[in-house]
Design a protein around this motif. Sequence first.
Motif, PDB file in Angstrom:
ATOM      1  N   LYS A  12       0.927  -1.232   0.206  1.00  0.00           N
ATOM      2  CA  LYS A  12      -0.004   0.064   0.065  1.00  0.00           C
ATOM      3  C   LYS A  12       1.257   1.273  -0.224  1.00  0.00           C
ATOM      4  CE  LYS A  12      -3.857   1.781   2.199  1.00  0.00           C
ATOM      5  NZ  LYS A  12      -5.140   1.931   3.460  1.00  0.00           N
ATOM      6  N   ASN A  13       0.720   2.031  -0.594  1.00  0.00           N
ATOM      7  CA  ASN A  13       1.412   3.435  -0.691  1.00  0.00           C
ATOM      8  C   ASN A  13       1.392   4.552   0.405  1.00  0.00           C
ATOM      9  OD1 ASN A  13       3.097   3.271  -3.582  1.00  0.00           O
ATOM     10  ND2 ASN A  13       0.685   4.436  -4.332  1.00  0.00           N
ATOM     11  N   ASP A  47       0.592   7.245   1.134  1.00  0.00           N
ATOM     12  CA  ASP A  47      -0.183   8.751   0.939  1.00  0.00           C
ATOM     13  C   ASP A  47      -1.262   8.015   1.482  1.00  0.00           C
ATOM     14  OD1 ASP A  47      -0.268   7.893  -0.913  1.00  0.00           O
ATOM     15  OD2 ASP A  47      -0.104  10.301  -2.099  1.00  0.00           O
ATOM     16  N   ASN A  48      -1.960   6.697   1.646  1.00  0.00           N
ATOM     17  CA  ASN A  48      -3.172   6.536   1.199  1.00  0.00           C
ATOM     18  C   ASN A  48      -3.542   5.651   2.450  1.00  0.00           C
ATOM     19  OD1 ASN A  48      -5.605   4.709   0.851  1.00  0.00           O
ATOM     20  ND2 ASN A  48      -4.628   4.250  -0.608  1.00  0.00           N
ATOM     21  N   GLU A  70      -9.954   9.819 -10.807  1.00  0.00           N
ATOM     22  CA  GLU A  70      -8.574   9.689 -10.228  1.00  0.00           C
ATOM     23  C   GLU A  70      -8.227   9.126 -10.912  1.00  0.00           C
ATOM     24  OE1 GLU A  70      -7.794  10.906  -7.054  1.00  0.00           O
ATOM     25  OE2 GLU A  70      -9.717  10.565  -5.845  1.00  0.00           O
ATOM     26  N   PRO A 110      -5.648   1.562  -7.298  1.00  0.00           N
ATOM     27  CA  PRO A 110      -5.574   2.351  -6.246  1.00  0.00           C
ATOM     28  C   PRO A 110      -3.882   1.896  -5.495  1.00  0.00           C
ATOM     29  CG  PRO A 110      -7.580   0.080  -5.674  1.00  0.00           C
ATOM     30  CD  PRO A 110      -6.748  -0.011  -6.940  1.00  0.00           C
ATOM     31  N   ASP A 164      -3.345  -1.596  -3.844  1.00  0.00           N
ATOM     32  CA  ASP A 164      -4.296  -2.114  -2.626  1.00  0.00           C
ATOM     33  C   ASP A 164      -4.215  -3.988  -2.713  1.00  0.00           C
ATOM     34  OD1 ASP A 164      -5.729  -2.532  -0.188  1.00  0.00           O
ATOM     35  OD2 ASP A 164      -7.667  -2.254  -1.037  1.00  0.00           O
ATOM     36  N   PHE A 177      -9.831   4.027  -0.763  1.00  0.00           N
ATOM     37  CA  PHE A 177      -8.781   4.648  -1.304  1.00  0.00           C
ATOM     38  C   PHE A 177      -9.156   6.417  -0.868  1.00  0.00           C
ATOM     39  CE2 PHE A 177      -6.914   6.552  -5.638  1.00  0.00           C
ATOM     40  CZ  PHE A 177      -5.841   6.567  -4.728  1.00  0.00           C
ATOM     41  N   ASN A 178      -7.980   6.673   0.103  1.00  0.00           N
ATOM     42  CA  ASN A 178      -8.123   7.738   0.531  1.00  0.00           C
ATOM     43  C   ASN A 178      -6.327   8.976   0.109  1.00  0.00           C
ATOM     44  OD1 ASN A 178     -10.582   8.390   1.349  1.00  0.00           O
ATOM     45  ND2 ASN A 178      -9.995   6.116   2.484  1.00  0.00           N
ATOM     46  N   PRO A 179      -5.836   9.050  -0.950  1.00  0.00           N
ATOM     47  CA  PRO A 179      -4.729   9.535  -1.055  1.00  0.00           C
ATOM     48  C   PRO A 179      -4.300  10.575  -1.185  1.00  0.00           C
ATOM     49  CG  PRO A 179      -5.927   9.094  -3.256  1.00  0.00           C
ATOM     50  CD  PRO A 179      -6.613   8.605  -2.434  1.00  0.00           C
ATOM     51  N   LYS A 196      -2.715  14.164  -2.818  1.00  0.00           N
ATOM     52  CA  LYS A 196      -1.779  13.745  -4.141  1.00  0.00           C
ATOM     53  C   LYS A 196      -1.117  15.408  -3.924  1.00  0.00           C
ATOM     54  CE  LYS A 196      -2.003   9.684  -5.650  1.00  0.00           C
ATOM     55  NZ  LYS A 196      -0.876   8.813  -5.183  1.00  0.00           N
ATOM     56  N   ASP A 229      -6.409  17.910  -0.051  1.00  0.00           N
ATOM     57  CA  ASP A 229      -6.382  16.335   0.017  1.00  0.00           C
ATOM     58  C   ASP A 229      -6.700  15.926   1.430  1.00  0.00           C
ATOM     59  OD1 ASP A 229      -6.727  15.677  -2.861  1.00  0.00           O
ATOM     60  OD2 ASP A 229      -5.040  14.174  -2.296  1.00  0.00           O
TER      61      ASP A 229
END
Length: 512
Positions: A291-292, A294-295, A385, A429, A431, A495-497, A499, A503
């Motif tokens: 998972k990234n 920023d998410n 997105e 996303p 995930d 999914f709540n990045p 960017k 945000d």
Amino acid sequence: MSFTEKDVLQIKKKGITTGEVEEQIAIFKRGNIKVNITEAATVGNGISRISEEDKKKLLSVYEGEKEQHSILKFVPASGAATRMFKALHNFADEFDPEKHELREYLDSTGDKDLQRFFRHLEKLPFYEHALEKARNNHPDYEERTSEVQTQLLVKTILESNGLYLSNLPKGLVPFHKYNTHIATAFEEHLIEAARYISVNGVAKVHFTVAEEDEEKFRSEWKQVKSRVEDKTGVKFEIEYSFQDPKTDTIAVDNDFNPFRTQEDKLFFRPGGHGALIENLDRLKEEIVFIKNIDNVVTESNIGKVVEYKKMLGGKLFQVQRSIFQYLKMLDTGDVTRDKLHEIQSFLKKELFLETESEKEITAEYLKNKLHRPLRVCGMVKNEGEPGGGPFLVKDKDGEISLQIIEGAQIDSDNPEQAKIAREATHFNPVDIVCSLKDHNGKSFDLNEYVDEDMSFIADKTKDGKPLKALERPGLWNGGMAKWNTIFVEVPVETFNPVKTVSDLLKDSHQPA
């Protein structure tokens, strides 16, 4: 291609050979290879939509089996926050409080994110700290006009005599404000991990970071360790790794000669996130969630995220169990024709693996298809997105498989390919949950499952001169092209990045 003695020493110091550099230059000359998408993966055709009843079953599978596995969360976290604050840098450079009114300036930019930033500035997690710092740095702050105050506040957020947030790694930017503390993305990943990857009271989390930032992350962990472990009741084992310098790639000029710096040195660039397949390959764990950085969401919004993470894990365990049973059966060499057809049907139904020609299906062929790393990827409905998407792709051997494809990999000049791309309903996303060991408990060599043809060439500049840069096949694109893949629909709430800094003003980043 001839290299000077100094070049050879520089290349050797990178941990690579001149032959490897020549291979990279040959890729530049070849150019980008476009993929052949045959269909967009949609619900019922490549993407599974899990019913509420089946979701409960998969949650039960995950909870029932997870303690029997070694599990880790892998978080790519080497990115800097620079891009996140780009609009604010533009504002700081362009806005003149002596000439502009803030509202007039914002209307002229048409930047809705920037407008939202200034409309709800006080809701940002670092607002009070920035305001205090601005007042300390500028004793006459309260006497200045509102336009001047706004400009000073933005500069305080950005500049070295203030918070200097855009200079931080993104994982250490303050993301969420609670009554008792402010949490970074790094801390929120730990809180989340405790809810679904802890085994015997221990959660293992691996962050890939820029080497120069490792001590910053270690320092942050020392500060939050007691709070996080007390809150979750879980102990953490945290690992860090860096992108290996040997995965850097040579840059070339427009004539495909190695690009040289002003000091006449060969210029190498990081090979993109695809280089992290090396970091993933070095892990010892069997199951890895990716998972990234920023998410993340606030603790009050974490319930659904955790629920669907467990669902993806349950799906992985369910499919992995079938694959392992079939492989053990094939290893015996005593498999009936009916059983071979059953396995072939499984490949089509669960993994959407098909061959272009009707060939006689053998045990060896099926074993080759099953004996691969496995990934289950959450896919979100496309609501505008950015991000790669799920497609059915035909390879050069005529075989069709599920792949995550970026827009730049698609031949948009081909009307048929462009039409298929427009039919995409979901996007990636990041995930993902992976199985990295085979049915005998042996780790896969992940480098064997990379499609090197999916490397990507981009135009960049250095010292004011144009160059061509080579990015390795993306971690979840070409880096996993030869894995077995399953796509599962997950809700957009997962999914709540972040960017852009604006945000952070979305509901998912605002504590209840």
